[in-house]
Design an enzyme around this catalytic site. Structure first.
Site, PDB file in Angstrom:
ATOM      1  N   GLY A 155       0.828  -1.199   0.000  1.00  0.00           N
ATOM      2  CA  GLY A 155       0.000   0.000   0.000  1.00  0.00           C
ATOM      3  C   GLY A 155       0.858   1.243   0.000  1.00  0.00           C
ATOM      4  N   GLY A 157       0.625   5.948   0.766  1.00  0.00           N
ATOM      5  CA  GLY A 157      -0.139   7.088   1.256  1.00  0.00           C
ATOM      6  C   GLY A 157      -0.620   6.965   2.685  1.00  0.00           C
ATOM      7  CB  SER A 158      -0.297   7.108   5.722  1.00  0.00           C
ATOM      8  OG  SER A 158       1.032   7.566   5.807  1.00  0.00           O
ATOM      9  N   GLY A 160      -4.386   2.703   5.852  1.00  0.00           N
ATOM     10  CA  GLY A 160      -4.432   1.522   6.714  1.00  0.00           C
ATOM     11  C   GLY A 160      -3.315   1.456   7.732  1.00  0.00           C
ATOM     12  NE  ARG A 280       5.207   6.051  -5.111  1.00  0.00           N
ATOM     13  CZ  ARG A 280       5.152   6.973  -4.157  1.00  0.00           C
ATOM     14  NH1 ARG A 280       5.704   8.149  -4.361  1.00  0.00           N
ATOM     15  NH2 ARG A 280       4.557   6.730  -2.996  1.00  0.00           N
TER      16      ARG A 280
END
Length: 419
Positions: A155, A157-158, A160, A280
């Site tokens: 995952g 973007g923080s 979960g 990235r």
């Protein structure tokens, strides 16, 4: 024949649009392949082309790109998003174009595999365990010692990710992750990690060169929502060198070193500890701030690498750039948000961007989606930049009407009886 840069998927906070604009400045036709072109604002960019295709189907992507070659010379492939970057590297390999190693990207995007490879190479990382079910999460939390970070193994973007200080919080968050509320991109696997406490830093790398190191800060726990970021970080020469050395060790351990890499650290009692390696660029507004602080255009550099050209990473100046995120303070309906034009007019402000429009439903999730926008400022020194930034922030406002309570909903639903 026109040359095209193919971009996979998109991001909702601006990086993909920056790639489109940079491609156009280089004389390339930007073409984005996406399963849902309506999700991203960059598809509306003048002269950009968007094609609907299943981005999870590599064969479908290859067929579409083969069809495009009848009209365009495909110069390169890229993506601004984690979930598509490995697929973009597969397309680079298939069409024999420059790009990163797909296997290295895949294993880096799996946080558990990434942890294993880093630890095996002696790179400092938090203690960690991989859990497949709730019982394992609880056991590993006790084994590592509270507080712990509980998060999905895959995952960004923080999403979960939560700091759990008690056993009850571990159970609550695990039930959330496994109870159907969290959307899993793959088989559910949970990473339980030691909470590495200390200041947050980020390294921006192109190839094997550390271009910049920033300092960042989060909002209040238990979530990890970015509140701000500053370039350059206030570090001693020794601290800067230690972060740079660990960054290059990460590249070697993970088989990276082509194109962009973004690494997040916590400075603990052990020194710099690696929290995450992203194969990235860090997302917007990082590229804008690096350009403002140093005169290095990371996105243009990445595109030039992708199309087989030499990129320029020479620093042209030294300034202080900082960003502040506008974070929702409650759930409800966004009535209005404004002040952007006044804030943008403040001397030294480089960008004011809102991610949402009035009448948007706001439901805070404790991750990047809680951000309503950002403001970037730059000047010759940190105190002046912070003053400019605060002056701009003070001109921005918004109003969120909370959702009606259960009692209010019942009251509205009750029939009105005449007196």
């Amino acid at each position: 024949m026109a040359r095209a840069l193919i971009q996979l998927g998109g991001t909702t906070m601006g990086s993909s649009l920056l790639y489109v604009q940079a491609a156009q400045r280089l004389g390339l036709q930007p073409i984005t392949l996406s399963a849902d072109p309506t999700r991203y604002d960059h598809f509306a960019a003048k002269g950009a082309e968007a094609i609907r295709v299943d981005t999870d189907d590599l064969d479908a992507l290859i067929r579409e790109c083969s069809r495009l070659r009848a009209t365009y010379g495909i110069a390169g492939f890229t993506s601004a998003a984690d979930s598509f970057y490995a697929t973009a590297s597969e397309l680079c390999r298939h069409f024999d174009l420059p790009g990163p190693n797909p296997e290295a990207i895949e294993q880096c995007c799996d946080k558990y595999t990434q942890r294993q490879l880093l630890a095996a190479s002696g790179v400092p990382v938090p203690a960690y365990r991989l859990a497949a079910n709730a019982a394992e999460v609880e056991n590993f939390a006790v084994e590592i010692g509270l507080p712990v970070i509980v998060k999905p193994a895959v995952g960004s973007g923080s999403v979960g990710v939560r700091l759990c200080r008690t056993g009850d919080e571990v159970v609550e968050h695990t039930n959330y992750l496994l109870g159907g509320q969290h959307i899993w991109r793959s088989e559910p696997r949970i990473l339980v990690e030691e909470f590495a406490e200390g200041p947050v830093y980020g390294a921006d790398i192109m190839g094997n060169e550390v271009i910049a190191i920033c300092s960042s800060d989060f909002g209040p726990p238990p979530h990890f929502v970015y509140r701000g970021c500053t370039y350059p970080a206030l570090l001693s020469d020794d601290e800067h060198e230690r972060i740079a050395d660990v960054s290059l060790s990460c590249l070697r351990a993970l088989g990276l070193g082509w194109g962009p890499t973004g690494i997040e650290f916590r400075w603990t009692k052990r020194g710099p500890v690696v929290i995450e390696v992203n194969p990235r660029l860090h997302g917007s507004p990082t590229p804008q701030m690096v350009d403002l602080a140093y005169g290095v255009d990371l996105i243009t550099a990445h595109i030039k690498l992708a199309i087989g050209e030499e990129c320029n990473l020479r620093k042209n100046h030294s300034r202080t750039a900082a960003a502040r995120f506008l974070v929702a303070d409650r759930d409800g309906t966004l009535d209005w948000i404004g002040g952007d034009s006044q804030a943008a007019a403040v001397p030294g402000v480089a960008e004011v961007k809102f991610y949402v429009q009035p009448k948007t439903t706001i439901v805070r999730t404790g991750d990047y989606r809680d951000c309503l926008g950002h403001v970037i400022a730059a000047s010759s020194n940190l105190p002046r930049t912070e003053t400019i930034l605060q002056r701009a922030i003070d001109l921005i406002g918004w109003s969120i009407t909370p959702f009606p309570t259960v009692d209010e909903q019942k009251q509205c639903a009750a029939p009105h009886l005449p007196d």
